[in-house]
Motif scaffolding. Structure first.
Motif, short mmCIF file in Angstrom:
data_model
loop_
_atom_site.label_atom_id
_atom_site.label_comp_id
_atom_site.label_asym_id
_atom_site.label_seq_id
_atom_site.Cartn_x
_atom_site.Cartn_y
_atom_site.Cartn_z
N ALA A 146 0.85 -0.98 0.06
CA ALA A 146 0.00 -0.01 0.19
C ALA A 146 0.75 1.25 -0.17
O ALA A 146 0.45 2.76 -0.83
CB ALA A 146 -0.99 -0.36 0.91
N ALA A 172 -6.98 4.48 -4.31
CA ALA A 172 -7.96 3.97 -3.74
C ALA A 172 -7.36 2.38 -3.41
O ALA A 172 -8.12 1.98 -2.05
CB ALA A 172 -9.17 4.12 -5.21
N GLY A 173 -6.39 1.79 -4.39
CA GLY A 173 -6.21 0.75 -4.43
C GLY A 173 -5.63 0.25 -3.16
O GLY A 173 -4.59 -0.36 -2.62
N VAL A 176 -7.74 0.19 -0.04
CA VAL A 176 -7.98 -1.11 0.43
C VAL A 176 -7.03 -2.13 0.80
O VAL A 176 -7.31 -2.46 1.44
CB VAL A 176 -8.29 -1.05 -1.21
N VAL A 180 -7.65 -2.75 4.93
CA VAL A 180 -8.73 -3.89 4.28
C VAL A 180 -8.36 -5.39 4.16
O VAL A 180 -8.94 -6.25 4.03
CB VAL A 180 -9.94 -3.69 3.48
N GLY A 181 -7.08 -5.07 3.43
CA GLY A 181 -6.34 -6.00 3.32
C GLY A 181 -5.90 -7.09 3.81
O GLY A 181 -6.19 -8.71 3.81
N THR A 187 -8.59 -9.43 -1.17
CA THR A 187 -8.43 -8.30 -1.71
C THR A 187 -6.66 -8.29 -1.70
O THR A 187 -6.31 -6.82 -2.42
CB THR A 187 -8.27 -7.06 -0.71
N VAL A 190 -5.01 -6.76 -5.60
CA VAL A 190 -4.95 -5.01 -5.97
C VAL A 190 -4.81 -5.02 -6.01
O VAL A 190 -4.64 -3.66 -7.06
CB VAL A 190 -6.00 -4.17 -4.96
#
Length: 214
Positions: A146, A172-173, A176, A180-181, A187, A190
């Motif tokens: 990220a 945005a990726g 996530v 969230v990953g 996910t 991504v």
């Protein structure tokens, strides 16, 4: 007097983004394949108290372990070629974050794969190594991914070498992967999807430059 080296030829300048694009495509395909193999072999994940390997999917896990080192090598080439493409105009702050997060991501990726390979060889799915491999991959490696996405998107936006849509998708990726990953299965895809999108854009940009130079 200090000798001045000649400037790289146009062919060399154009070859760098093409190398970045090809390495990015290879990384995206290899990492996505490894993630799919792991997720299909471990449908319930690997971070709980027990793990259930799907019947007949042990070979899929071993194949994923074999793919990851090649994905890491392709990522290093992708990262180096992108950094060379930015040249001397790169921002030192974002360049440091870019380089550091990329190297830590590869280290986490290799560490998780080594631990998973050890568990597979020992045949002990309940061992500490499984928890270590799963946590290192889904929590630490994906968060470093990220940061790498954020840094690359910031460099692309500041230098104007990426379109706004691609940088927005990167931010945005990155969110996530960061938040969230580790909680939502699949996910992780991504990151290779983003790398593939960047690579395709770089390859198309290199093709346009070659056409203009010709």
């Amino acid at each position: 007097m200090r000798e001045t080296l000649p400037d790289p030829s146009p062919e060399t300048r154009l070859g760098t983004p093409r190398a970045a694009g090809l390495a990015g495509v290879a990384f995206a395909v290899l990492l996505a394949a490894a993630i799919v193999l792991v997720r299909t072999a471990l449908p319930s994940g690997g971070g709980g108290d027990s793990v259930a390997v799907a019947p007949g999917r042990e070979d899929a896990l071993r194949a994923a372990v074999e793919l990851v080192p090649f994905a890491g090598i392709a990522f290093l080439w992708f990262m180096g070629a992108l950094r060379e493409h930015t040249g001397a105009a790169e921002d030192r702050f974002f360049a440091t974050v870019f380089l550091g997060s990329g190297l830590v991501f590869v280290a986490c990726l290799f560490g998780a794969t080594a631990a998973a390979g050890t568990v597979l060889s020992a045949g002990e799915p309940e061992s500490f190594g499984r928890h270590f491999a799963y946590t290192l991959m889904t929590t630490y490696a994906m968060r470093m991914a990220a940061v790498f996405v954020f840094a690359t998107s910031a460099i692309g936006r500041r230098m104007g070498v990426m379109p706004r849509g691609l940088t927005a998708a990167g931010y945005a990726g990155g969110l996530v992967l960061l938040f969230v990953g580790s909680a939502v299965p699949w996910t992780e895809l991504v990151f290779p999807a983003w790398a593939l999108a960047v690579s395709v854009y770089v390859l198309r940009a290199a093709r346009r430059r070659r056409s203009a130079a010709a």
